[in-house]
Structures are given as C-alpha cells and as structure tokens.
Design an enzyme around this catalytic site. Structure first.
Site, mmCIF file in Angstrom:
data_model
loop_
_atom_site.group_PDB
_atom_site.id
_atom_site.type_symbol
_atom_site.label_atom_id
_atom_site.label_comp_id
_atom_site.label_asym_id
_atom_site.label_seq_id
_atom_site.Cartn_x
_atom_site.Cartn_y
_atom_site.Cartn_z
ATOM 1 N N GLY A 21 0.589 -1.661 -0.261
ATOM 2 C CA GLY A 21 0.353 -0.207 -0.187
ATOM 3 C C GLY A 21 0.504 1.157 -0.430
ATOM 4 O O GLY A 21 1.862 0.932 0.161
ATOM 5 N N CYS B 188 6.774 -0.785 5.526
ATOM 6 C CA CYS B 188 6.305 0.439 5.590
ATOM 7 C C CYS B 188 7.731 0.735 4.452
ATOM 8 O O CYS B 188 9.009 1.257 4.355
ATOM 9 C CB CYS B 188 6.077 1.000 6.344
ATOM 10 S SG CYS B 188 5.987 2.993 5.964
ATOM 11 N N LEU B 189 7.257 1.358 2.938
ATOM 12 C CA LEU B 189 8.400 1.882 1.995
ATOM 13 C C LEU B 189 9.007 2.820 2.575
ATOM 14 O O LEU B 189 9.886 3.143 2.054
ATOM 15 C CB LEU B 189 7.150 1.933 0.596
ATOM 16 C CG LEU B 189 7.076 1.038 0.323
ATOM 17 C CD1 LEU B 189 6.313 1.688 -0.922
ATOM 18 C CD2 LEU B 189 7.904 -0.194 -0.688
ATOM 19 N N GLN C 152 3.291 9.866 1.642
ATOM 20 C CA GLN C 152 5.149 9.157 0.748
ATOM 21 C C GLN C 152 5.199 9.853 0.200
ATOM 22 O O GLN C 152 6.432 9.259 -0.220
ATOM 23 C CB GLN C 152 4.157 7.504 1.078
ATOM 24 C CG GLN C 152 4.554 6.860 2.271
ATOM 25 C CD GLN C 152 4.131 5.113 2.561
ATOM 26 O OE1 GLN C 152 2.851 5.104 2.219
ATOM 27 N NE2 GLN C 152 4.965 4.393 3.001
ATOM 28 N N HIS D 194 -2.802 0.428 8.394
ATOM 29 C CA HIS D 194 -1.500 1.482 8.182
ATOM 30 C C HIS D 194 -1.400 2.245 7.471
ATOM 31 O O HIS D 194 -1.392 3.331 7.440
ATOM 32 C CB HIS D 194 -0.528 0.212 7.867
ATOM 33 C CG HIS D 194 0.866 0.918 7.615
ATOM 34 N ND1 HIS D 194 1.604 -0.219 8.167
ATOM 35 C CD2 HIS D 194 1.553 1.479 6.256
ATOM 36 C CE1 HIS D 194 3.058 0.155 7.652
ATOM 37 N NE2 HIS D 194 2.441 1.796 6.873
ATOM 38 N N GLU D 195 -2.187 2.475 6.083
ATOM 39 C CA GLU D 195 -2.549 3.733 5.635
ATOM 40 C C GLU D 195 -3.165 5.301 5.865
ATOM 41 O O GLU D 195 -3.079 6.355 5.760
ATOM 42 C CB GLU D 195 -3.259 3.369 3.834
ATOM 43 C CG GLU D 195 -2.114 1.940 3.065
ATOM 44 C CD GLU D 195 -0.835 2.833 3.159
ATOM 45 O OE1 GLU D 195 -0.454 3.426 3.469
ATOM 46 O OE2 GLU D 195 -0.117 0.993 3.145
ATOM 47 N N HIS E 8 -1.253 6.700 7.825
ATOM 48 C CA HIS E 8 0.155 7.466 6.959
ATOM 49 C C HIS E 8 -0.879 8.971 6.645
ATOM 50 O O HIS E 8 0.108 10.299 7.392
ATOM 51 C CB HIS E 8 0.610 7.550 6.245
ATOM 52 C CG HIS E 8 1.512 6.725 5.761
ATOM 53 N ND1 HIS E 8 2.693 6.731 6.045
ATOM 54 C CD2 HIS E 8 1.409 4.882 5.228
ATOM 55 C CE1 HIS E 8 4.059 6.006 6.220
ATOM 56 N NE2 HIS E 8 3.117 4.757 6.189
HETATM 57 NI NI NI Z 1 3.652 2.886 5.197
#
Ligand code: NI
Length: 149
Positions: A46, A88-89, A51, A130-131, A134
C-alpha cells in the site's frame, strides 16, 4: 504515469495531517495513477499520498488481484485483534510486530467520485489501518513491538 520519490522517515511531511480532498479532478486521478505505479515498482502492499509528498487523504492498496484506490478513507468499524509483522516503504529495512484490528470497514470515495465501502480482514485490515495512519502523521514504528520481544 510516473514513479514518484518515496519520502523516508525523518522527512517532516510524514508527520503532518493530510487534508480531505474536496473535489475529484484530473490531478487527483493522476496522483492515484502515480501512486499505483510507485507502489508496484517498490513492491509495496500500500501507499499513502504523504509518502509521495502530497498532503491529501488518498491511499492505494494492492493485495493479490485486488487493487483499492480510496479518497478520504474513514474507518467506520473495527473488530477483533491481530499481531503480525509490518513494514513500510518510508521506513526501509525495519519490520516490527504491530497489533491491529482483525476486521475493519472503511468508507471513502473512489476515483470517479462515487461513495464506496470496503470490509477487510487479516492483511487487508492491517493495510487499511497502516495507510490511514499515514494520513494522520502516524508511522507503524510508533506502534510496533520489536521482533525479539
Ligand atoms: Ni507505510
């Protein structure tokens, strides 16, 4: 479409609250397309707009064959509990156990401006939480328990 640069932990934009999208226009659709391309390129589950440096409430998730593109997502129901490894990226090289709801219901707007609702369990519920975190400036490392504990 274009691949956008993924912001990494330490970048203050990741700690800000993203703003609601008030109008679905071509800019938002291009943002969604770019987010999907970036997520796929980086092999992520995701991605949230902050991000890629955009403080708007927009997320994308790809799990298996399912691709979700959601604007102004809101978790309207959660049930149960699960603890599993998350990454997480924006926080490369780190994975931690995070406790999340087992099932969530999420409502939002799709890329055409239509109201949509999703119900997800397991990894999908984890990805939604999670998203959405963010969008509120929260990273999984804020909630994580180290793997060795
Ligand atoms: Ni993330």
């Amino acid at each position: 479409m274009a691949i956008r640069n993924v912001r990494k932990e330490g970048d203050p934009i990741l700690r800000k609250r993203s703003k609601e999208v008030s109008e679905i226009n071509e800019r938002i659709q291009i943002l969604l397309d770019d987010m999907i391309e970036t997520m796929d390129e980086e092999d992520g589950v995701g991605l949230a707009a902050p991000q890629v440096g955009v403080l708007k409430r927009v997320i994308v998730i790809r799990i298996g064959d399912e691709l979700i593109q959601l604007i102004n997502p809101e978790i309207i129901y959660e049930n149960g509990e699960q603890t599993d490894i998350e990454g997480c990226l924006s926080v490369p090289g780190i994975s931690m156990n995070v406790t999340r709801p087992l099932t969530v219901k999420v409502k939002g707007i799709d890329r055409n401006g239509k109201e949509v609702e999703y119900e997800g369990s397991d990894l999908l519920a984890r990805a939604f939480c999670h998203e959405v975190d963010h969008l509120n400036g929260i990273l999984f490392i804020d909630k994580g328990i180290s793997e060795s504990e």
